[in-house]
Design a protein around this motif. Structure first.
Motif, PDB file in Angstrom:
ATOM      1  N   TYR A   1      19.217   7.912  15.899  1.00 25.48           N
ATOM      2  CA  TYR A   1      19.521   9.210  14.675  1.00 25.48           C
ATOM      3  C   TYR A   1      21.271   9.345  14.787  1.00 25.48           C
ATOM      4  CZ  TYR A   1      19.922  13.444  12.504  1.00 25.48           C
ATOM      5  OH  TYR A   1      19.974  14.679  11.501  1.00 25.48           O
ATOM      6  N   ASP A   2      21.692   9.204  16.123  1.00 27.68           N
ATOM      7  CA  ASP A   2      23.283   9.310  16.002  1.00 27.68           C
ATOM      8  C   ASP A   2      23.877   8.190  15.302  1.00 27.68           C
ATOM      9  OD1 ASP A   2      25.510  10.388  17.412  1.00 27.68           O
ATOM     10  OD2 ASP A   2      25.674   8.297  18.199  1.00 27.68           O
ATOM     11  N   LYS A   3      23.476   6.954  15.448  1.00 29.94           N
ATOM     12  CA  LYS A   3      24.047   5.770  14.809  1.00 29.94           C
ATOM     13  C   LYS A   3      24.061   5.957  13.206  1.00 29.94           C
ATOM     14  CE  LYS A   3      24.324   2.271  18.090  1.00 29.94           C
ATOM     15  NZ  LYS A   3      24.465   2.908  19.724  1.00 29.94           N
ATOM     16  N   ILE A   4      22.763   6.343  12.802  1.00 27.58           N
ATOM     17  CA  ILE A   4      22.626   6.392  11.318  1.00 27.58           C
ATOM     18  C   ILE A   4      23.247   7.662  10.805  1.00 27.58           C
ATOM     19  CG2 ILE A   4      20.823   6.652   9.652  1.00 27.58           C
ATOM     20  CD1 ILE A   4      19.192   4.822  11.449  1.00 27.58           C
TER      21      ILE A   4
ATOM     22  N   ASP B   1       0.755  -1.082  -0.028  1.00 27.16           N
ATOM     23  CA  ASP B   1      -0.010  -0.104  -0.098  1.00 27.16           C
ATOM     24  C   ASP B   1       0.904   1.079  -0.015  1.00 27.16           C
ATOM     25  OD1 ASP B   1      -1.615   2.158   0.491  1.00 27.16           O
ATOM     26  OD2 ASP B   1      -3.094   0.827   1.813  1.00 27.16           O
ATOM     27  N   SER B   2       0.667   2.045  -1.090  1.00 30.75           N
ATOM     28  CA  SER B   2       1.747   3.145  -1.238  1.00 30.75           C
ATOM     29  C   SER B   2       1.279   4.143  -0.337  1.00 30.75           C
ATOM     30  CB  SER B   2       1.799   3.608  -2.667  1.00 30.75           C
ATOM     31  OG  SER B   2       0.357   3.748  -3.067  1.00 30.75           O
ATOM     32  N   SER B   3       0.223   4.194   0.672  1.00 24.00           N
ATOM     33  CA  SER B   3      -0.155   5.313   1.350  1.00 24.00           C
ATOM     34  C   SER B   3       0.503   5.322   2.636  1.00 24.00           C
ATOM     35  CB  SER B   3      -1.634   5.236   1.665  1.00 24.00           C
ATOM     36  OG  SER B   3      -1.909   4.320   2.627  1.00 24.00           O
ATOM     37  N   TYR B   4       1.573   4.020   2.953  1.00 22.53           N
ATOM     38  CA  TYR B   4       2.195   3.933   4.262  1.00 22.53           C
ATOM     39  C   TYR B   4       3.579   4.637   4.081  1.00 22.53           C
ATOM     40  CZ  TYR B   4      -0.757   0.587   6.144  1.00 22.53           C
ATOM     41  OH  TYR B   4      -1.963  -0.282   6.685  1.00 22.53           O
ATOM     42  N   SER B   5       3.962   5.287   5.015  1.00 20.96           N
ATOM     43  CA  SER B   5       5.098   6.088   4.957  1.00 20.96           C
ATOM     44  C   SER B   5       6.164   5.092   4.829  1.00 20.96           C
ATOM     45  CB  SER B   5       5.416   6.979   6.191  1.00 20.96           C
ATOM     46  OG  SER B   5       5.588   5.752   7.370  1.00 20.96           O
TER      47      SER B   5
ATOM     48  N   ASP C   1      12.865   7.259   6.463  1.00 21.50           N
ATOM     49  CA  ASP C   1      12.001   7.234   5.045  1.00 21.50           C
ATOM     50  C   ASP C   1      11.017   8.416   5.263  1.00 21.50           C
ATOM     51  OD1 ASP C   1      12.812   5.171   3.477  1.00 21.50           O
ATOM     52  OD2 ASP C   1      10.665   4.465   2.909  1.00 21.50           O
ATOM     53  N   LEU C   2      10.869   9.157   6.267  1.00 21.19           N
ATOM     54  CA  LEU C   2       9.995  10.676   6.389  1.00 21.19           C
ATOM     55  C   LEU C   2      11.353  11.297   6.563  1.00 21.19           C
ATOM     56  CD1 LEU C   2       7.192   9.416   8.691  1.00 21.19           C
ATOM     57  CD2 LEU C   2       7.253  10.111   6.173  1.00 21.19           C
ATOM     58  N   GLY C   3      12.417  11.172   6.088  1.00 23.09           N
ATOM     59  CA  GLY C   3      13.465  12.484   6.429  1.00 23.09           C
ATOM     60  C   GLY C   3      13.510  13.095   7.800  1.00 23.09           C
ATOM     61  N   SER C   4      13.480  12.226   8.590  1.00 20.85           N
ATOM     62  CA  SER C   4      13.656  12.703  10.079  1.00 20.85           C
ATOM     63  C   SER C   4      12.208  13.720  10.440  1.00 20.85           C
ATOM     64  CB  SER C   4      14.789  13.441  10.313  1.00 20.85           C
ATOM     65  OG  SER C   4      16.123  12.549  10.164  1.00 20.85           O
ATOM     66  N   PHE C   5      11.109  13.013   9.756  1.00 20.03           N
ATOM     67  CA  PHE C   5       9.847  13.869   9.967  1.00 20.03           C
ATOM     68  C   PHE C   5       9.931  14.996   9.405  1.00 20.03           C
ATOM     69  CE2 PHE C   5      11.093  10.725  13.574  1.00 20.03           C
ATOM     70  CZ  PHE C   5      10.277   9.817  13.382  1.00 20.03           C
ATOM     71  N   ARG C   6      10.444  15.190   8.108  1.00 22.93           N
ATOM     72  CA  ARG C   6      10.218  16.549   7.724  1.00 22.93           C
ATOM     73  C   ARG C   6       9.413  16.331   6.254  1.00 22.93           C
ATOM     74  NH1 ARG C   6      15.385  15.037   6.203  1.00 22.93           N
ATOM     75  NH2 ARG C   6      16.257  15.670   4.092  1.00 22.93           N
ATOM     76  N   PHE C   7       9.125  15.319   6.042  1.00 25.74           N
ATOM     77  CA  PHE C   7       8.493  14.870   4.741  1.00 25.74           C
ATOM     78  C   PHE C   7       7.067  14.996   4.682  1.00 25.74           C
ATOM     79  CE2 PHE C   7      12.143  12.154   2.653  1.00 25.74           C
ATOM     80  CZ  PHE C   7      12.918  13.523   2.438  1.00 25.74           C
ATOM     81  N   ASP C   8       6.189  15.289   3.914  1.00 24.37           N
ATOM     82  CA  ASP C   8       4.788  15.625   3.926  1.00 24.37           C
ATOM     83  C   ASP C   8       3.898  14.401   4.395  1.00 24.37           C
ATOM     84  OD1 ASP C   8       4.764  13.887   1.633  1.00 24.37           O
ATOM     85  OD2 ASP C   8       4.002  15.367   0.423  1.00 24.37           O
ATOM     86  N   ARG C   9       4.459  13.334   4.540  1.00 27.85           N
ATOM     87  CA  ARG C   9       3.657  12.089   5.048  1.00 27.85           C
ATOM     88  C   ARG C   9       3.813  12.067   6.724  1.00 27.85           C
ATOM     89  NH1 ARG C   9       3.287   7.085   0.902  1.00 27.85           N
ATOM     90  NH2 ARG C   9       2.947   8.136  -0.849  1.00 27.85           N
ATOM     91  N   THR C  10       4.519  13.018   7.198  1.00 20.19           N
ATOM     92  CA  THR C  10       4.565  12.948   8.729  1.00 20.19           C
ATOM     93  C   THR C  10       3.308  13.400   9.268  1.00 20.19           C
ATOM     94  OG1 THR C  10       7.101  13.347   8.354  1.00 20.19           O
ATOM     95  CG2 THR C  10       5.818  13.980  10.312  1.00 20.19           C
ATOM     96  N   THR C  11       2.449  12.693   9.599  1.00 23.27           N
ATOM     97  CA  THR C  11       1.117  13.228  10.250  1.00 23.27           C
ATOM     98  C   THR C  11       1.062  12.885  11.866  1.00 23.27           C
ATOM     99  OG1 THR C  11       0.299  10.867   9.885  1.00 23.27           O
ATOM    100  CG2 THR C  11       0.101  12.365   7.991  1.00 23.27           C
TER     101      THR C  11
ATOM    102  N   TYR D   1      11.266   1.815  14.190  1.00 25.11           N
ATOM    103  CA  TYR D   1      11.586   3.590  14.380  1.00 25.11           C
ATOM    104  C   TYR D   1      12.524   3.796  13.158  1.00 25.11           C
ATOM    105  CZ  TYR D   1      12.765   7.783  16.030  1.00 25.11           C
ATOM    106  OH  TYR D   1      12.890   9.206  16.116  1.00 25.11           O
ATOM    107  N   ALA D   2      13.799   2.950  13.026  1.00 25.43           N
ATOM    108  CA  ALA D   2      14.701   3.638  12.230  1.00 25.43           C
ATOM    109  C   ALA D   2      14.019   3.691  10.661  1.00 25.43           C
ATOM    110  CB  ALA D   2      15.820   2.541  12.075  1.00 25.43           C
ATOM    111  N   ALA D   3      13.184   2.436  10.372  1.00 26.20           N
ATOM    112  CA  ALA D   3      12.366   2.431   9.004  1.00 26.20           C
ATOM    113  C   ALA D   3      11.708   3.778   8.738  1.00 26.20           C
ATOM    114  CB  ALA D   3      11.777   1.180   8.872  1.00 26.20           C
ATOM    115  N   ILE D   4      10.792   4.124   9.828  1.00 28.46           N
ATOM    116  CA  ILE D   4       9.934   5.286   9.402  1.00 28.46           C
ATOM    117  C   ILE D   4      10.523   6.735   9.387  1.00 28.46           C
ATOM    118  CG2 ILE D   4       8.088   6.395  10.471  1.00 28.46           C
ATOM    119  CD1 ILE D   4       6.944   3.593  11.395  1.00 28.46           C
ATOM    120  N   MET D   5      11.576   6.768  10.487  1.00 25.98           N
ATOM    121  CA  MET D   5      12.102   8.158  10.794  1.00 25.98           C
ATOM    122  C   MET D   5      13.060   8.347   9.445  1.00 25.98           C
ATOM    123  SD  MET D   5      15.595   9.075  11.257  1.00 25.98           S
ATOM    124  CE  MET D   5      16.533   8.119  12.552  1.00 25.98           C
TER     125      MET D   5
END
Length: 328
Positions: A198-201, A130-134, A167-177, A161-165
Motif C-alpha cells: 500500500y505504501d509503495k502504490i 469471467d467478469s465475476s472476478y474482482s 481493483d477493489l479500491g483497497s477493499f472498499r468496493f462491493d466485490r469485497t467478499t 495482492y497488488a492487483a486485487i487490492m
C-alpha cells in the motif's frame, strides 16, 4: 466458467510466450503480467513482457527484475511472429494495445486473453475471462489453486495482492467478499506485505502528482442535482506541475467522496483528444455510458478515450448521458 485445465495445457504444450497489457497500465495489469510471467518462468518457459506504455514509477517495485520492456518497433516487432503464444492480460479489446495492436493482430501465432472485463471483442483464439472476478490477478490466483501448476511463492503473491487490492479500491468496493479476504490471507501467508505494498502504490507519490491533484480538486463542479461531480485535468496543468498521465489514476474517486454524489467523471485533456474516467455508486452502470462513447469497463468503474475532440465539445454530452443513467 473459465477452463483452467485448457490454459494449463496451452502452457505445457508451448515454450515461448509474449505478454502485454493495456495502455497506461494499472496495478492489476502490471501485477497480472508479473505473476503470470513468474508462473511461466518456474516452468522453464521463455517469456517477454512488452507494453505500449512505460510502467508507472509507483508500480516499478512489482517488477524488480526489470522484465517489462516498453515497445520499440525495431527491437520487438519481430517477436510477435517468433514466440509460440501471445498473451493479452487485463484488456478485452485489441485497440487498448495501441501501437502493439497491429503486430498482435497480424501475428498467426496462438493468442489468448486473460481478463475480467465485460463484453470482450473477438481478437484471440481463447478467452480465459469471467467478469465475476474482482481482478485479472484474482483469475491468476484461482488458476494456480485449481491446477496446482506452481507453488504460491512470494514473487507471485506480491503482484497478485497488488492487483486485487487496487481493483477493489483497497477493499472498499462491493466485490469485497469473505472469499476475497480468504484469498488475501493466503497471499499474506505466502509473503505479501500489505503495509509495504500500500505504501509503495499510494504513499510514495511524486510532488508533481500532489500539486496536480490540488489543482484538479479545485476544478470539481456539480451538476444541477448535485448527484454528479466532474473534474478537468488540462495539458497546461500537467506541464506546469511536471506530472504525467499515469499520476492522474485514482483522481476521479475523489468525486464520489462528496455527499450525495452518485457519479464521478474525470476529463483528462490529451494531446490528441480526451480521456474520460467514470465511477459510480450502487448499481448505476457507467460501463454502459462508456460503451456509448467507444469505451467500456465495469458497472461502477469504466472509461473511454476520444480522439480529435476537445473537452468543451464533449463535456455536456457526457454529463447529459450520465444524468440519463442516474435516473434509470
Amino acid at each position: 466458467m473459465i477452463d483452467f485445465l485448457l490454459l494449463k495445457r496451452i502452457i505445457s504444450e508451448n515454450n515461448s510466450f509474449l505478454l502485454s497489457t493495456h495502455v497506461n497500465p494499472d496495478a492489476d495489469a502490471i501485477g497480472s503480467e508479473i505473476a503470470f510471467c513468474q508462473i511461466l518462468k518456474k516452468l522453464g518457459k521463455t517469456v517477454n513482457i512488452i507494453n505500449h506504455s512505460k510502467t508507472p514509477y509507483y508500480l516499478e517495485f512489482l517488477d524488480p527484475e526489470n522484465i517489462i520492456q516498453k515497445f520499440d518497433v525495431e527491437k520487438h516487432a519481430h517477436l510477435f511472429d517468433e514466440v509460440d503464444v501471445l498473451v493479452a492480460l487485463d484488456l478485452n479489446s485489441s485497440n487498448r494495445l495501441v501501437k502493439i495492436e497491429k503486430y498482435f493482430n497480424q501475428s498467426i501465432k496462438l493468442k489468448i486473453c486473460i481478463d475480467h472485463h465485460q463484453h470482450p471483442e473477438e481478437f484471440v483464439n481463447y478467452f480465459f475471462l469471467d467478469s465475476s472476478y474482482s481482478a485479472t490477478g484474482h483469475i491468476i490466483f484461482r488458476f494456480i489453486k485449481e491446477t496446482n501448476i506452481v507453488d504460491l511463492t512470494k514473487n507471485i503473491a506480491v503482484p497478485i495482492y497488488a492487483a486485487i487490492m487496487t481493483d477493489l479500491g483497497s477493499f472498499r468496493f462491493d466485490r469485497t467478499t469473505s472469499k476475497i479476504h480468504h484469498i488475501i490471507a493466503e497471499l499474506l501467508d505466502a509473503g505479501a506485505d500489505p503495509v509495504d505494498i500500500y505504501d509503495k502504490i499510494y504513499d510514495q507519490s511524486n510532488f508533481s502528482k500532489i500539486k496536480l491533484l490540488g489543482e484538479t480538486l479545485s476544478s470539481i463542479q456539480l451538476n444541477h442535482s448535485k448527484e454528479i461531480a466532474y473534474m478537468v485535468v488540462t495539458q497546461e496543468a500537467v506541464l506546469r506541475t511536471g506530472a504525467d498521465e499515469s499520476e492522474v489514476d485514482g483522481f476521479v474517486n475523489y468525486c464520489l467522496s462528496i455527499k450525495e454524489v452518485k457519479i464521478g467523471l474525470l476529463f483528462f485533456e490529451m494531446k490528441d483528444g480526451v480521456k474520460i474516467s467514470l465511477r459510480s455508486k450502487g448499481t448505476i452502470p457507467v460501463n454502459l455510458l462508456a460503451e456509448e462513447f467507444g469505451g467500456g469497463g465495469h458497472t461502477n468503474a469504466a472509461g473511454t478515450r476520444l480522439f480529435d475532440i476537445r473537452i468543451s465539445e464533449i463535456l455536456t454530452k457526457i454529463i447529459n448521458r450520465a444524468e440519463y443513467y442516474l435516473n434509470q
